[in-house]
Scaffold this motif. Sequence first.
Motif, PDB file in Angstrom:
ATOM      1  N   THR A 187      22.436  -0.463 -18.137  1.00 43.50           N
ATOM      2  CA  THR A 187      21.697   0.446 -17.250  1.00 43.50           C
ATOM      3  C   THR A 187      22.425   0.712 -15.940  1.00 43.50           C
ATOM      4  O   THR A 187      21.960   1.482 -15.108  1.00 43.50           O
ATOM      5  CB  THR A 187      20.309  -0.130 -16.908  1.00 43.50           C
ATOM      6  OG1 THR A 187      20.494  -1.354 -16.177  1.00 43.50           O
ATOM      7  CG2 THR A 187      19.473  -0.361 -18.148  1.00 43.50           C
TER       8      THR A 187
ATOM      9  N   SER B 209      23.149   4.410 -24.036  1.00 38.25           N
ATOM     10  CA  SER B 209      23.974   4.963 -22.970  1.00 38.25           C
ATOM     11  C   SER B 209      25.186   5.662 -23.584  1.00 38.25           C
ATOM     12  O   SER B 209      25.808   5.127 -24.504  1.00 38.25           O
ATOM     13  CB  SER B 209      24.436   3.827 -22.045  1.00 38.25           C
ATOM     14  OG  SER B 209      25.324   4.298 -21.060  1.00 38.25           O
TER      15      SER B 209
ATOM     16  N   THR C 214      12.529   6.635 -20.247  1.00 41.65           N
ATOM     17  CA  THR C 214      13.061   6.831 -18.904  1.00 41.65           C
ATOM     18  C   THR C 214      14.510   7.294 -19.060  1.00 41.65           C
ATOM     19  O   THR C 214      15.303   6.647 -19.755  1.00 41.65           O
ATOM     20  CB  THR C 214      13.010   5.515 -18.108  1.00 41.65           C
ATOM     21  OG1 THR C 214      11.665   5.078 -18.023  1.00 41.65           O
ATOM     22  CG2 THR C 214      13.575   5.705 -16.711  1.00 41.65           C
TER      23      THR C 214
ATOM     24  N   THR D 280      18.024   8.370 -17.038  1.00 38.88           N
ATOM     25  CA  THR D 280      18.762   8.375 -15.784  1.00 38.88           C
ATOM     26  C   THR D 280      20.204   8.785 -16.054  1.00 38.88           C
ATOM     27  O   THR D 280      20.667   8.784 -17.195  1.00 38.88           O
ATOM     28  CB  THR D 280      18.723   6.997 -15.097  1.00 38.88           C
ATOM     29  OG1 THR D 280      19.222   6.006 -16.003  1.00 38.88           O
ATOM     30  CG2 THR D 280      17.315   6.635 -14.674  1.00 38.88           C
ATOM     31  N   ASN D 281      20.908   9.134 -14.986  1.00 35.78           N
ATOM     32  CA  ASN D 281      22.316   9.503 -15.055  1.00 35.78           C
ATOM     33  C   ASN D 281      23.043   8.604 -14.066  1.00 35.78           C
ATOM     34  O   ASN D 281      22.982   8.820 -12.858  1.00 35.78           O
ATOM     35  CB  ASN D 281      22.481  10.987 -14.697  1.00 35.78           C
ATOM     36  CG  ASN D 281      23.842  11.524 -15.061  1.00 35.78           C
ATOM     37  OD1 ASN D 281      24.802  10.782 -15.201  1.00 35.78           O
ATOM     38  ND2 ASN D 281      23.929  12.838 -15.178  1.00 35.78           N
ATOM     39  N   VAL D 282      23.705   7.551 -14.592  1.00 36.51           N
ATOM     40  CA  VAL D 282      24.312   6.532 -13.739  1.00 36.51           C
ATOM     41  C   VAL D 282      25.769   6.327 -14.142  1.00 36.51           C
ATOM     42  O   VAL D 282      26.063   6.126 -15.328  1.00 36.51           O
ATOM     43  CB  VAL D 282      23.550   5.187 -13.851  1.00 36.51           C
ATOM     44  CG1 VAL D 282      24.213   4.110 -13.004  1.00 36.51           C
ATOM     45  CG2 VAL D 282      22.088   5.345 -13.461  1.00 36.51           C
TER      46      VAL D 282
ATOM     47  N   TYR E  98      24.579   9.150 -19.375  1.00 31.36           N
ATOM     48  CA  TYR E  98      23.138   9.300 -19.598  1.00 31.36           C
ATOM     49  C   TYR E  98      22.629   7.957 -20.108  1.00 31.36           C
ATOM     50  O   TYR E  98      23.241   7.341 -20.991  1.00 31.36           O
ATOM     51  CB  TYR E  98      22.836  10.353 -20.665  1.00 31.36           C
ATOM     52  CG  TYR E  98      23.072  11.778 -20.257  1.00 31.36           C
ATOM     53  CD1 TYR E  98      22.452  12.336 -19.135  1.00 31.36           C
ATOM     54  CD2 TYR E  98      23.882  12.604 -21.023  1.00 31.36           C
ATOM     55  CE1 TYR E  98      22.653  13.659 -18.782  1.00 31.36           C
ATOM     56  CE2 TYR E  98      24.093  13.936 -20.684  1.00 31.36           C
ATOM     57  CZ  TYR E  98      23.479  14.455 -19.551  1.00 31.36           C
ATOM     58  OH  TYR E  98      23.677  15.754 -19.213  1.00 31.36           O
TER      59      TYR E  98
ATOM     60  N   TYR F 113      19.121   6.248 -21.662  1.00 27.48           N
ATOM     61  CA  TYR F 113      17.775   6.445 -22.206  1.00 27.48           C
ATOM     62  C   TYR F 113      17.170   5.069 -22.452  1.00 27.48           C
ATOM     63  O   TYR F 113      17.718   4.274 -23.216  1.00 27.48           O
ATOM     64  CB  TYR F 113      17.838   7.219 -23.526  1.00 27.48           C
ATOM     65  CG  TYR F 113      18.332   8.637 -23.381  1.00 27.48           C
ATOM     66  CD1 TYR F 113      17.447   9.707 -23.403  1.00 27.48           C
ATOM     67  CD2 TYR F 113      19.685   8.909 -23.225  1.00 27.48           C
ATOM     68  CE1 TYR F 113      17.896  11.021 -23.274  1.00 27.48           C
ATOM     69  CE2 TYR F 113      20.151  10.211 -23.090  1.00 27.48           C
ATOM     70  CZ  TYR F 113      19.249  11.253 -23.107  1.00 27.48           C
ATOM     71  OH  TYR F 113      19.704  12.547 -22.981  1.00 27.48           O
TER      72      TYR F 113
END
Length: 185
Positions: A76, A150, A165, A167-169, A173, A175
């Motif tokens: 994450t 990811s 959820t 996010t772009n980290v 991407y 998920y």
Amino acid sequence: GGSGGGSGASNVIGTPTTASAATAGQGNIGGRGYRFSTPSARWLGGGGGGAGAAGSDASVATVGGPGGIGATSSITGTSTYYAGGGGGGGEGTTLAPAGGLGGGGAGVVASSTSTNGTSGTANTGGGGGGSAISAGTTSGAGGSGVVIISYPNTYNAATTTGSPTITNVGGNYIYKFTGNGTFAF
């Protein structure tokens, strides 16, 4: 999950019980339980195995066996522990054995009250803590799991159901599913 559960204590003073082995390639063995006669009569369970380490044996010094530590993942973008083992339960003392880092529930011990074990933390896969051995008690439930996907954000975003959820980290991407859902490119 794949780790072994800690064993309960037998009535034979000072003789360890056999802990449960882990599923091959998925976790670690649980800790052994004991019955001690000093400083007072105690029946103490071993800690459950975690994804990163075995559960601890019960001992007079540690009370019940703490749960084994979980394994870390940085999928994450943040290092997080998952799948810690539950602490062992027991009788004859008031100190509770800790669950393993990564969502393991604490074990509970009590000398005269009926006390249920602490459940593992949701979405970590942590094991449930053992209960006091009074009649009518139950161990805690294991924590629910999580699915995390990811991949580089140079690819198109996926189509999903189930409200993950997203996010772009760090150029990826991510998920994160904590319930039912689907994922497709």
